[in-house]
Design an enzyme around this catalytic site. Structure first.
Site, PDB file in Angstrom:
ATOM      1  N   SER A 120     -32.706  17.984 -20.255  1.00 29.62           N
ATOM      2  CA  SER A 120     -31.810  17.164 -19.429  1.00 29.62           C
ATOM      3  C   SER A 120     -31.046  16.165 -20.275  1.00 29.62           C
ATOM      4  O   SER A 120     -31.527  15.708 -21.326  1.00 29.62           O
ATOM      5  CB  SER A 120     -32.662  16.401 -18.413  1.00 29.62           C
ATOM      6  N   TYR A 151     -39.067  10.426 -16.844  1.00 32.73           N
ATOM      7  CA  TYR A 151     -38.474  11.770 -16.801  1.00 32.73           C
ATOM      8  C   TYR A 151     -37.866  12.192 -18.149  1.00 32.73           C
ATOM      9  O   TYR A 151     -38.103  13.287 -18.655  1.00 32.73           O
ATOM     10  CB  TYR A 151     -37.402  11.787 -15.705  1.00 32.73           C
ATOM     11  N   ASN A 180     -26.358  16.743 -14.826  1.00 30.20           N
ATOM     12  CA  ASN A 180     -26.241  16.632 -13.352  1.00 30.20           C
ATOM     13  C   ASN A 180     -25.634  17.870 -12.659  1.00 30.20           C
ATOM     14  O   ASN A 180     -24.423  17.982 -12.507  1.00 30.20           O
ATOM     15  CB  ASN A 180     -25.452  15.368 -13.001  1.00 30.20           C
ATOM     16  N   GLU A 193     -32.183  13.897  -3.700  1.00 27.98           N
ATOM     17  CA  GLU A 193     -30.818  14.378  -3.890  1.00 27.98           C
ATOM     18  C   GLU A 193     -30.068  13.537  -4.917  1.00 27.98           C
ATOM     19  O   GLU A 193     -30.275  12.341  -5.037  1.00 27.98           O
ATOM     20  CB  GLU A 193     -30.058  14.402  -2.558  1.00 27.98           C
ATOM     21  N   LYS A 194     -29.155  14.203  -5.643  1.00 31.06           N
ATOM     22  CA  LYS A 194     -28.312  13.499  -6.613  1.00 31.06           C
ATOM     23  C   LYS A 194     -26.998  13.114  -5.946  1.00 31.06           C
ATOM     24  O   LYS A 194     -26.733  13.493  -4.805  1.00 31.06           O
ATOM     25  CB  LYS A 194     -28.088  14.392  -7.819  1.00 31.06           C
ATOM     26  N   LYS A 202     -23.310  11.926   3.160  1.00 27.45           N
ATOM     27  CA  LYS A 202     -22.895  10.670   3.788  1.00 27.45           C
ATOM     28  C   LYS A 202     -21.491  10.803   4.398  1.00 27.45           C
ATOM     29  O   LYS A 202     -21.228  10.288   5.486  1.00 27.45           O
ATOM     30  CB  LYS A 202     -22.929   9.534   2.756  1.00 27.45           C
TER      31      LYS A 202
HETATM   32  N1  GKE Z   1     -28.581   9.912  -5.813  1.00 29.58           N
HETATM   33  C1  GKE Z   1     -27.605   9.095  -5.393  1.00 29.58           C
HETATM   34  N2  GKE Z   1     -27.418   8.916  -4.061  1.00 29.58           N
HETATM   35  N3  GKE Z   1     -26.849   8.452  -6.312  1.00 29.58           N
HETATM   36  C2  GKE Z   1     -25.882   7.644  -5.875  1.00 29.58           C
HETATM   37  C3  GKE Z   1     -25.617   7.449  -4.513  1.00 29.58           C
HETATM   38  C4  GKE Z   1     -26.432   8.097  -3.558  1.00 29.58           C
HETATM   39  O1  GKE Z   1     -26.262   7.979  -2.336  1.00 29.58           O
HETATM   40  N4  GKE Z   1     -24.551   6.594  -4.392  1.00 29.58           N
HETATM   41  C5  GKE Z   1     -24.186   6.292  -5.637  1.00 29.58           C
HETATM   42  N5  GKE Z   1     -25.000   6.899  -6.542  1.00 29.58           N
HETATM   43  C6  GKE Z   1     -24.947   6.714  -7.992  1.00 29.58           C
HETATM   44  C7  GKE Z   1     -26.300   6.378  -8.635  1.00 29.58           C
HETATM   45  O2  GKE Z   1     -26.635   5.013  -8.453  1.00 29.58           O
HETATM   46  C8  GKE Z   1     -26.013   6.719 -10.096  1.00 29.58           C
HETATM   47  O3  GKE Z   1     -25.415   5.611 -10.746  1.00 29.58           O
HETATM   48  C9  GKE Z   1     -25.010   7.872  -9.974  1.00 29.58           C
HETATM   49  O4  GKE Z   1     -24.550   7.909  -8.628  1.00 29.58           O
HETATM   50  C10 GKE Z   1     -25.607   9.215 -10.298  1.00 29.58           C
HETATM   51  O5  GKE Z   1     -26.839   9.320  -9.638  1.00 29.58           O
HETATM   52  P1  GKE Z   1     -27.684  10.686  -9.594  1.00 29.58           P
HETATM   53  O6  GKE Z   1     -26.771  11.818  -9.326  1.00 29.58           O
HETATM   54  O7  GKE Z   1     -28.791  10.458  -8.630  1.00 29.58           O
HETATM   55  O8  GKE Z   1     -28.376  10.846 -11.021  1.00 29.58           O
HETATM   56  P2  GKE Z   1     -27.997  10.487 -12.548  1.00 29.58           P
HETATM   57  O9  GKE Z   1     -26.757  11.202 -12.962  1.00 29.58           O
HETATM   58  O10 GKE Z   1     -28.008   9.013 -12.766  1.00 29.58           O
HETATM   59  O11 GKE Z   1     -29.268  11.039 -13.284  1.00 29.58           O
HETATM   60  C11 GKE Z   1     -29.605  12.398 -13.233  1.00 29.58           C
HETATM   61  O12 GKE Z   1     -29.177  12.957 -14.444  1.00 29.58           O
HETATM   62  C12 GKE Z   1     -29.409  14.286 -14.592  1.00 29.58           C
HETATM   63  C13 GKE Z   1     -28.951  14.685 -15.968  1.00 29.58           C
HETATM   64  O13 GKE Z   1     -27.620  14.358 -16.163  1.00 29.58           O
HETATM   65  C14 GKE Z   1     -31.114  12.470 -13.132  1.00 29.58           C
HETATM   66  O14 GKE Z   1     -31.514  11.971 -11.890  1.00 29.58           O
HETATM   67  C15 GKE Z   1     -31.612  13.822 -13.359  1.00 29.58           C
HETATM   68  O15 GKE Z   1     -31.613  14.487 -12.106  1.00 29.58           O
HETATM   69  C16 GKE Z   1     -30.836  14.712 -14.291  1.00 29.58           C
HETATM   70  O16 GKE Z   1     -31.563  14.873 -15.477  1.00 29.58           O
END
Ligand code: GKE
Length: 342
Positions: A120, A151, A180, A193-194, A202
């Site tokens: 990741s 993680y 992501n 969920e991401k 939403k």
């Molecule tokens: N999940 C989520 N849900 N994130 C939100 C939301 C919401 O309703 N609203 C805004 N965000 C913002 C989060 O605060 C974060 O700054 C950004 O979107 C991306 O969040 P994400 O999709 O949950 O995860 P990240 O990209 O920060 O991290 C993920 O990276 C991946 C690798 O690139 C990790 O959670 C792993 O799933 C993965 O390894």
């Protein structure tokens, strides 16, 4: 199918990316074994033509029996999720090391020819992701190590272990660092969920309920790149078949802010949303993008499905989930985030 054809094992075959990978391998006529610890009712996709098994691969015995007669292993099995999950479940995320370890041992013992490990972008050093206009992360930026706590450290440890299984035991391991990944049949509610799926849910809830205010985590200026699952499945197989054992980025280089992500999704839904920014919600790094120089150099390819077209398909699928199941849309669907955060 010839019985001489070695089986392809997809560990985590009941998950989001695993389900798409199994489908693609079956389309190619391969003999596929999908293994996941979730009961079948919780698999994201169940493909009847695969040898589907429920087993906990964190146990060495299960890893051994899943690897019998296997030529290629894709290890996509991990306890994971978006920021709302990984920030508050570090121990669970790190326990995936049992699956990573036992699958490598079992693959070595079974004489597996190729072993793919799904790492990741969370392995990258936090200090290199402090600005929204981040310099895209190249593979060397994982060191000096300062991975995402929990993680990311498990991923970094396990990709190093895969490398040493190659050096010490000759197991042909290949590693990609996913950035992501999103798409239909992914997690879209429940706390794991991401951002792409969460924002689709939403916005769809806003459209369906008529209440156009939605909650965004953070100020929305934070940046990411998002890879559509079809690109992920294609790149995963390319890297597995390739000759380079070095961990390589597998991600889109189309950088957007979360506010831009919301703009795209609300454009697809054809509504204007009012944003409530929750600055106390989990946010992760300030900016993250994929430097695709290495994947281009080695494979002459990089993920290229545009965010807009990937989100069109993802939004349509999530909208169908919300309406097809004929649920009444609760107002909380455009605000709720992680169960551990509410
Ligand atoms: N999940 C989520 N849900 N994130 C939100 C939301 C919401 O309703 N609203 C805004 N965000 C913002 C989060 O605060 C974060 O700054 C950004 O979107 C991306 O969040 P994400 O999709 O949950 O995860 P990240 O990209 O920060 O991290 C993920 O990276 C991946 C690798 O690139 C990790 O959670 C792993 O799933 C993965 O390894």
């Amino acid at each position: 199918m010839s019985s001489a054809t070695p089986t392809v094992l997809v560990a985590g075959g009941g998950g989001f990316i695993g389900g798409h990978l199994v489908a693609d391998l079956l389309r190619q006529g391969l003999d596929v074994r999908a293994v996941d610890r979730k009961p079948f009712a919780e698999w994201y996709q169940v493909h009847p033509d695969a040898d589907n098994r429920v087993a906990d691969l964190s146990e060495l015995r299960s890893a051994h029996s899943a690897s019998e007669g296997v030529g290629t292993v894709y290890n996509l099995a991990a306890d994971m999720g978006g920021m709302g999950f990984i920030e508050t479940n570090k121990a669970l995320c790190m326990l995936s090391v049992l699956t990573s370890t036992h699958l490598l041992v079992a693959a070595r013992d079974a004489g597996v020819e190729r072993f793919f490990y799904a790492s990741s972008a969370c392995v990258y050093a936090a200090g290199k992701q402090t600005s929204p206009d981040v310099t895209a992360l190249a593979e060397a930026d994982a060191y000096p190590a300062q991975a995402e706590d929990g993680y990311g450290w498990e991923k970094l440890f396990s990709e190093r272990m895969a490398r040493h299984f190659l050096e010490d035991f000759g197991l042909q391991t290949r590693t990609a660092r996913y950035h992501n990944v999103y798409g239909p049949h992914g997690t879209w509610q429940g706390g794991r969920e991401k951002a792409p799926a969460a924002i689709c849910r939403k916005v769809a809830a806003a459209k369906l309920s008529g209440d156009h205010s939605i909650e965004i985590w953070g100020d929305g200026l934070q940046t990411r790149s998002f890879m559509y699952v079809d690109d992920c499945v294609r790149g995963t197989q390319m890297i597995t078949a390739g000759e380079s054992p070095e961990p390589v980025n597998l991600g889109s280089s189309e950088l957007v802010s979360i506010n831009q992500l919301v703009d795209i999704v609300s454009g697809i839904a054809d509504i204007t949303v009012r944003r409530n920014h929750d600055l106390s919600a989990p946010q992760g790094v300030r900016g993250r993008n994929s430097d695709n120089t290495m994947i281009q150099d080695i494979y002459g390819w990089e993920p290229s499905i545009s965010l807009r077209s990937g989100l069109e398909r993802t939004y349509a699928w999530i909208y169908d989930q919300m309406t097809g199941s004929r649920v009444t849309v609760p107002a909380s669907w455009n605000t709720v985030h992680s169960p551990s955060h509410v």
